[in-house]
Design a protein around this motif. Structure first.
Motif, PDB file in Angstrom:
ATOM      1  N   TRP A 104       0.804  -1.210   0.000  1.00  0.00           N
ATOM      2  CA  TRP A 104       0.000   0.000   0.000  1.00  0.00           C
ATOM      3  C   TRP A 104       0.840   1.263   0.000  1.00  0.00           C
ATOM      4  O   TRP A 104       1.840   1.385   0.713  1.00  0.00           O
ATOM      5  CB  TRP A 104      -0.934   0.044   1.205  1.00  0.00           C
ATOM      6  N   ALA A 105       0.411   2.222  -0.826  1.00  0.00           N
ATOM      7  CA  ALA A 105       0.949   3.579  -0.837  1.00  0.00           C
ATOM      8  C   ALA A 105      -0.208   4.493  -1.221  1.00  0.00           C
ATOM      9  O   ALA A 105      -1.096   4.100  -1.991  1.00  0.00           O
ATOM     10  CB  ALA A 105       2.097   3.717  -1.831  1.00  0.00           C
ATOM     11  N   VAL A 106      -0.229   5.694  -0.700  1.00  0.00           N
ATOM     12  CA  VAL A 106      -1.326   6.608  -0.966  1.00  0.00           C
ATOM     13  C   VAL A 106      -1.355   7.015  -2.434  1.00  0.00           C
ATOM     14  O   VAL A 106      -0.319   7.155  -3.077  1.00  0.00           O
ATOM     15  CB  VAL A 106      -1.249   7.861  -0.051  1.00  0.00           C
ATOM     16  N   GLY A 107      -2.556   7.156  -2.982  1.00  0.00           N
ATOM     17  CA  GLY A 107      -2.737   7.694  -4.325  1.00  0.00           C
ATOM     18  C   GLY A 107      -3.126   6.679  -5.380  1.00  0.00           C
ATOM     19  O   GLY A 107      -3.004   5.469  -5.199  1.00  0.00           O
ATOM     20  N   SER A 108      -3.593   7.206  -6.500  1.00  0.00           N
ATOM     21  CA  SER A 108      -3.996   6.378  -7.632  1.00  0.00           C
ATOM     22  C   SER A 108      -2.770   5.812  -8.335  1.00  0.00           C
ATOM     23  O   SER A 108      -1.712   6.445  -8.366  1.00  0.00           O
ATOM     24  CB  SER A 108      -4.827   7.214  -8.618  1.00  0.00           C
ATOM     25  N   ALA A 109      -2.911   4.611  -8.876  1.00  0.00           N
ATOM     26  CA  ALA A 109      -1.841   3.872  -9.560  1.00  0.00           C
ATOM     27  C   ALA A 109      -0.743   3.423  -8.598  1.00  0.00           C
ATOM     28  O   ALA A 109       0.328   3.009  -9.012  1.00  0.00           O
ATOM     29  CB  ALA A 109      -1.256   4.670 -10.721  1.00  0.00           C
ATOM     30  N   ALA A 110      -1.009   3.500  -7.305  1.00  0.00           N
ATOM     31  CA  ALA A 110      -0.061   3.051  -6.277  1.00  0.00           C
ATOM     32  C   ALA A 110      -0.540   1.711  -5.723  1.00  0.00           C
ATOM     33  O   ALA A 110      -1.641   1.252  -6.016  1.00  0.00           O
ATOM     34  CB  ALA A 110       0.029   4.096  -5.165  1.00  0.00           C
ATOM     35  N   GLY A 111       0.286   1.096  -4.897  1.00  0.00           N
ATOM     36  CA  GLY A 111      -0.033  -0.202  -4.322  1.00  0.00           C
ATOM     37  C   GLY A 111      -1.234  -0.156  -3.386  1.00  0.00           C
ATOM     38  O   GLY A 111      -1.574   0.883  -2.824  1.00  0.00           O
ATOM     39  N   GLY A 112      -1.863  -1.333  -3.202  1.00  0.00           N
ATOM     40  CA  GLY A 112      -3.052  -1.398  -2.367  1.00  0.00           C
ATOM     41  C   GLY A 112      -3.014  -2.447  -1.269  1.00  0.00           C
ATOM     42  O   GLY A 112      -3.909  -2.492  -0.432  1.00  0.00           O
ATOM     43  N   LEU A 113      -1.984  -3.312  -1.244  1.00  0.00           N
ATOM     44  CA  LEU A 113      -1.942  -4.428  -0.291  1.00  0.00           C
ATOM     45  C   LEU A 113      -1.610  -3.937   1.121  1.00  0.00           C
ATOM     46  O   LEU A 113      -0.598  -3.272   1.333  1.00  0.00           O
ATOM     47  CB  LEU A 113      -0.917  -5.455  -0.746  1.00  0.00           C
ATOM     48  N   ASP A 114      -2.452  -4.300   2.099  1.00  0.00           N
ATOM     49  CA  ASP A 114      -2.264  -3.801   3.461  1.00  0.00           C
ATOM     50  C   ASP A 114      -1.036  -4.369   4.159  1.00  0.00           C
ATOM     51  O   ASP A 114      -0.336  -3.666   4.863  1.00  0.00           O
ATOM     52  CB  ASP A 114      -3.525  -4.002   4.313  1.00  0.00           C
ATOM     53  N   THR A 115      -0.764  -5.646   3.981  1.00  0.00           N
ATOM     54  CA  THR A 115       0.377  -6.259   4.664  1.00  0.00           C
ATOM     55  C   THR A 115       0.796  -7.531   3.941  1.00  0.00           C
ATOM     56  O   THR A 115      -0.013  -8.157   3.254  1.00  0.00           O
ATOM     57  CB  THR A 115       0.028  -6.560   6.147  1.00  0.00           C
ATOM     58  N   GLY A 116       2.039  -7.923   4.098  1.00  0.00           N
ATOM     59  CA  GLY A 116       2.527  -9.168   3.500  1.00  0.00           C
ATOM     60  C   GLY A 116       2.786  -9.055   2.003  1.00  0.00           C
ATOM     61  O   GLY A 116       2.989  -7.978   1.467  1.00  0.00           O
ATOM     62  N   SER A 117       2.769 -10.222   1.349  1.00  0.00           N
ATOM     63  CA  SER A 117       3.002 -10.307  -0.098  1.00  0.00           C
ATOM     64  C   SER A 117       1.756 -10.870  -0.768  1.00  0.00           C
ATOM     65  O   SER A 117       1.033 -11.676  -0.187  1.00  0.00           O
ATOM     66  CB  SER A 117       4.186 -11.224  -0.399  1.00  0.00           C
ATOM     67  N   ILE A 118       1.537 -10.474  -1.997  1.00  0.00           N
ATOM     68  CA  ILE A 118       0.383 -10.965  -2.743  1.00  0.00           C
ATOM     69  C   ILE A 118       0.551 -12.465  -2.995  1.00  0.00           C
ATOM     70  O   ILE A 118       1.662 -12.939  -3.226  1.00  0.00           O
ATOM     71  CB  ILE A 118       0.198 -10.167  -4.058  1.00  0.00           C
ATOM     72  N   ALA A 119      -0.514 -13.232  -2.908  1.00  0.00           N
ATOM     73  CA  ALA A 119      -0.472 -14.689  -3.087  1.00  0.00           C
ATOM     74  C   ALA A 119      -1.384 -15.098  -4.242  1.00  0.00           C
ATOM     75  O   ALA A 119      -2.387 -14.433  -4.521  1.00  0.00           O
ATOM     76  CB  ALA A 119      -0.912 -15.379  -1.799  1.00  0.00           C
ATOM     77  N   ASN A 120      -1.036 -16.197  -4.896  1.00  0.00           N
ATOM     78  CA  ASN A 120      -1.863 -16.727  -5.984  1.00  0.00           C
ATOM     79  C   ASN A 120      -3.145 -17.337  -5.447  1.00  0.00           C
ATOM     80  O   ASN A 120      -3.194 -17.808  -4.306  1.00  0.00           O
ATOM     81  CB  ASN A 120      -1.094 -17.795  -6.776  1.00  0.00           C
TER      82      ASN A 120
END
Length: 170
Positions: free
Chosen positions: A108-124
């Motif tokens: 996660w980072a603020v703003g459009s086109a930025a990351g959205g994941l709250d914690t950890g790594s994205i999983a399949n």
């Protein structure tokens, strides 16, 4: 009966009471109108009746949601949220997303086109819940994704949230 004259909102901040003096025509006034802190009030001057009307404003409609649809272009690490508004999950405040917002599956980072994941790594092959979030001190509205449907890890300063839906990784 129709009222006419002045109408405005008063938002009370700070101490237990705030004094307000109103004088619509220079001679009629309410002196030291006491408004409870944290309240939002509509104050109306009815010139025809030479009378003030003061009543609480219902700022949040419980459970309200409008717009805020989720979309993604096929197999993509980016998703979008359409403009709209919703009451937060506790019905304490409204969260308004004035313009469409896109987020990625990065941290996660603020703003459009930025990351959205709250914690950890994205999983399949994992479901992620999309939450609209708000900082009440600055009014900034953003979004994040979390494996939690009810308790996402909120970024510093963000205190309000509303679950919008879920997306699944492939």
């Amino acid at each position: 009966t129709a009222k006419h004259g002045y109408c405005f909102d008063v938002v009370a901040y700070g101490s237990a009471t705030n004094g307000v003096t109103l004088a619509p025509n220079g001679s009629d006034a309410i002196n030291q109108l006491r408004i409870p802190a944290g309240g939002r009030w509509t104050v109306e001057w009815d010139g025809a009746k030479n009378k003030w009307w003061v009543y609480p404003v219902v700022a949040v409609v419980p459970g309200q949601i409008f717009g805020l649809t989720l979309s993604t272009a096929g197999s993509s690490a980016t998703f979008s949220i359409a403009a709209g508004s919703a009451s937060d999950k506790t019905n304490a405040d409204s969260i308004v997303l004035a313009a469409a917002l896109s987020k990625t599956t990065s941290a996660w980072a603020v703003g459009s086109a930025a990351g959205g994941l709250d914690t950890g790594s994205i999983a399949n092959s994992t479901w992620y819940h999309v939450h609209l979030i708000k900082r009440v001190d600055t009014g900034v509205v953003d979004a994040l994704i979390s494996t939690s449907a009810t308790a996402p890890t909120m970024p510093t300063g963000y205190t309000l949230s509303r679950r919008l839906g879920a997306i699944q990784t492939n």
